[in-house]
Motif scaffolding. Structure first.
Motif, PDB file in Angstrom:
ATOM      1  N   SER A 214       0.827  -1.211   0.000  1.00 47.74           N
ATOM      2  CA  SER A 214       0.000   0.000   0.000  1.00 47.74           C
ATOM      3  C   SER A 214       0.853   1.249   0.000  1.00 47.74           C
ATOM      4  O   SER A 214       0.483   2.277   0.566  1.00 47.74           O
TER       5      SER A 214
ATOM      6  N   ALA B 227       2.151   6.465   1.773  1.00 48.39           N
ATOM      7  CA  ALA B 227       1.425   5.217   1.985  1.00 48.39           C
ATOM      8  C   ALA B 227       0.008   5.484   2.442  1.00 48.39           C
ATOM      9  O   ALA B 227      -0.274   6.479   3.096  1.00 48.39           O
ATOM     10  N   SER B 228      -0.871   4.566   2.093  1.00 47.45           N
ATOM     11  CA  SER B 228      -2.246   4.578   2.577  1.00 47.45           C
ATOM     12  C   SER B 228      -2.855   3.221   2.290  1.00 47.45           C
ATOM     13  O   SER B 228      -2.618   2.641   1.221  1.00 47.45           O
ATOM     14  N   PRO B 229      -3.656   2.680   3.198  1.00 50.12           N
ATOM     15  CA  PRO B 229      -4.351   1.422   2.895  1.00 50.12           C
ATOM     16  C   PRO B 229      -5.149   1.481   1.603  1.00 50.12           C
ATOM     17  O   PRO B 229      -5.327   0.453   0.930  1.00 50.12           O
TER      18      PRO B 229
ATOM     19  N   ARG C  60      -5.167   3.077  11.229  1.00 52.93           N
ATOM     20  CA  ARG C  60      -4.026   2.165  11.335  1.00 52.93           C
ATOM     21  C   ARG C  60      -3.434   1.891   9.961  1.00 52.93           C
ATOM     22  O   ARG C  60      -4.121   1.502   9.032  1.00 52.93           O
ATOM     23  N   GLN C  61      -2.143   2.107   9.831  1.00 54.83           N
ATOM     24  CA  GLN C  61      -1.431   1.812   8.595  1.00 54.83           C
ATOM     25  C   GLN C  61      -0.988   0.350   8.592  1.00 54.83           C
ATOM     26  O   GLN C  61      -0.861  -0.291   9.644  1.00 54.83           O
ATOM     27  N   TYR C  62      -0.730  -0.187   7.403  1.00 57.25           N
ATOM     28  CA  TYR C  62      -0.227  -1.545   7.311  1.00 57.25           C
ATOM     29  C   TYR C  62       1.277  -1.607   7.589  1.00 57.25           C
ATOM     30  O   TYR C  62       1.816  -2.679   7.877  1.00 57.25           O
TER      31      TYR C  62
ATOM     32  N   GLN D 296       3.517  -1.361  10.058  1.00 55.76           N
ATOM     33  CA  GLN D 296       3.222  -1.338  11.492  1.00 55.76           C
ATOM     34  C   GLN D 296       4.236  -2.064  12.349  1.00 55.76           C
ATOM     35  O   GLN D 296       4.039  -2.224  13.550  1.00 55.76           O
TER      36      GLN D 296
END
Length: 464
Positions: free
Chosen positions: A194, A210-212, A266-268, A270
């Motif tokens: 992502s 980044a972003s889901p 919540r970002q992936y 992590q």
């Protein structure tokens, strides 16, 4: 997920058997192990995401059917100039035509893309009424497609979405158009992440946003795409896969990061978590068994198929955990490179492939980080088929570094930074450039400052 290739079946089964065989008690024990032990006010849960994934020879011909199932009637096909008139794009176009889907093609994408590539992709999308996108290419094409979709659906410029102080940290407030990602190299794993890695023109350096929402909808991984790749390209992308897996496996645990109160925030990226561990371990094992074979014998389809699968596994792993210092320090290399080209790539100077810029520092870096998590570093070395007989945790960094150097030598990689035109006089500038990569540096198991980066670059000048 759907898997087709018979040659991959035992490896595929080995990973998913681990996942599905764990009963609740076993899983509880695994997640409660010391490495993931909870910390006060820190994360106590993690989220895993991946696209609908199909792996197997010949599956590129499924693009049309997949597109139709998503309701796509007019699709933008993103690729690069080197692939535009080749057989892979032809297969995708034929598949889309058979499904009755109109196609518009955008190929004005540079390898190692910048925000200018994204702006051009955005303008292309804005000119026509597309309701889906398919990317056919390496990480440069897939990352350009992700970022162009963000601008198309949410406006602004690419720089708006980079975290401060590089950009404005603009949130991506909703979904993007359906995106079918079809990788043609065995390294980046971008089809399963992502994030988008872009060179910011005004800073002349790579950064990540980044972003889901940027995760592709569907990934189609067809190993035949790698059959004709030059050996040096297989080596470079293979070391990108290798470092993705090693970095996320040795990264800080997700339980060491602050707890995110909003599930949607919540970002992936992590920190390492139990799911990413599974994928990273198998990816490292594939590198150990097949990288040298895949580089040195273009007719070894088993090896190249496995590397393609390993790249996807590593993409899943780091896409849900993050990378750390080897990737952070690679951006200093590509920021300051001068008058250099690389065999196997028809690109003018200056150009150092991403995988080479990552692995060239890796042995020095893992000597440094092993102090923090020696068991994981030694296990990583073992998975890469290093000789660990008689080695203790005190030897972990050296054993892992020596195995990486051995793989570099046997696949004809550059002998450290000096082979890329750098010397001791450049160390300070390299560290000053890379220290800006706060996200990746903060994901490393051992804290580092600019002086530490200088010492790691100095240790990477020459290996043999």
């Amino acid at each position: 997920m759907v898997f087709y290739n018979e040659g991959m079946n035992c490896e595929i089964r080995s990973v998913w058997r681990i996942i599905h065989s764990a009963d609740f008690g076993q899983q509880e024990s695994f997640m409660g192990c010391q490495y993931h032990a909870p910390h006060d006010q820190c994360a106590d849960s993690f989220t895993v995401a991946m696209p609908r994934l199909t792996v197997g020879r010949g599956t590129l011909r499924e693009v049309g059917e997949r597109s139709a199932a998503l309701g796509i009637t007019r699709i933008a096909l993103f690729t690069d100039p080197g692939l535009l008139h080749g057989p892979l794009v032809a297969i995708v176009r034929e598949s889309l035509a058979s499904a009755g889907i109109d196609v518009g093609i955008f190929s004005d994408i540079r390898i190692e893309p910048d925000d200018d590539s994204v702006d051009r992709g955005h303008a292309f999308l804005a000119d026509e009424q597309f309701n889906g996108l398919v990317s056919v290419g390496g990480g440069s094409v897939i990352d350009t497609a992700k970022a162009a979709l963000v601008l198309h659906c949410h406006g602004g410029k690419a720089l708006d979405y980079f975290a401060a102080p590089i950009g404005q940290g603009k949130p991506i407030s909703g979904p993007l158009l359906p995106h079918i990602a079809c990788p043609t190299t065995s390294g980046t794993g971008s089809e399963c992440t992502s994030i988008s890695v872009l060179r910011v023109r005004e800073l002349d350096c790579k950064f990540v946003f980044a972003s889901p929402a940027m995760l592709p909808t569907v990934a189609i991984v067809d190993p035949q795409c790698c059959d004709s790749l030059p050996a040096n390209v297989v080596a470079s992308t293979g070391f990108d896969l290798c470092c993705h897996a090693l970095e996320c496996y040795t990264a800080r645990a997700y339980t060491e990061f602050p707890k995110i109160p909003s599930a949607n925030a919540r970002q992936y990226i992590q920190g390492i978590n139990p799911f990413s561990e599974l994928a990273a371990r198998e990816a490292m094992s594939i590198v150990g068994r097949y990288l040298e074979r895949g580089v040195n014998d273009a007719d070894d389809h088993e090896a190249r198929d496995q590397l393609m699968w390993g790249a996807t596994l590593a993409g899943i792993a780091f896409g849900n955990a993050g990378t750390h210092l080897p990737h952070a320090m690679s951006y200093g290399v590509t920021h300051l490179m001068k008058d250099i080209t690389t065999d196997g790539y028809a690109i003018g100077a200056p150009f150092i492939p991403h995988g080479i810029s990552v692995v060239v520092n890796a042995p020095s870096i893992f000597r440094f980080t092993a102090e923090a998590t020696p068991e994981r570093h030694l296990e990583g070395a073992s998975l890469l088929l290093a000789d660990t007989q008689g080695a203790s945790t005190d030897d972990a960094g050296e054993v892992l570094a020596n195995r990486l150097v051995s793989l570099m030598k046997s696949t004809h990689m550059p002998n450290g930074l000096t082979a890329l035109g750098f010397d001791d006089e450049h160390v300070g500038a390299l560290a000053a450039s890379s220290i800006r990569q706060g996200r990746a540096i903060g994901n490393a198991p051992r804290a580092s400052n600019q002086v530490d980066l200088e010492n790691m670059y100095r240790g990477a000048l020459r290996y043999w």
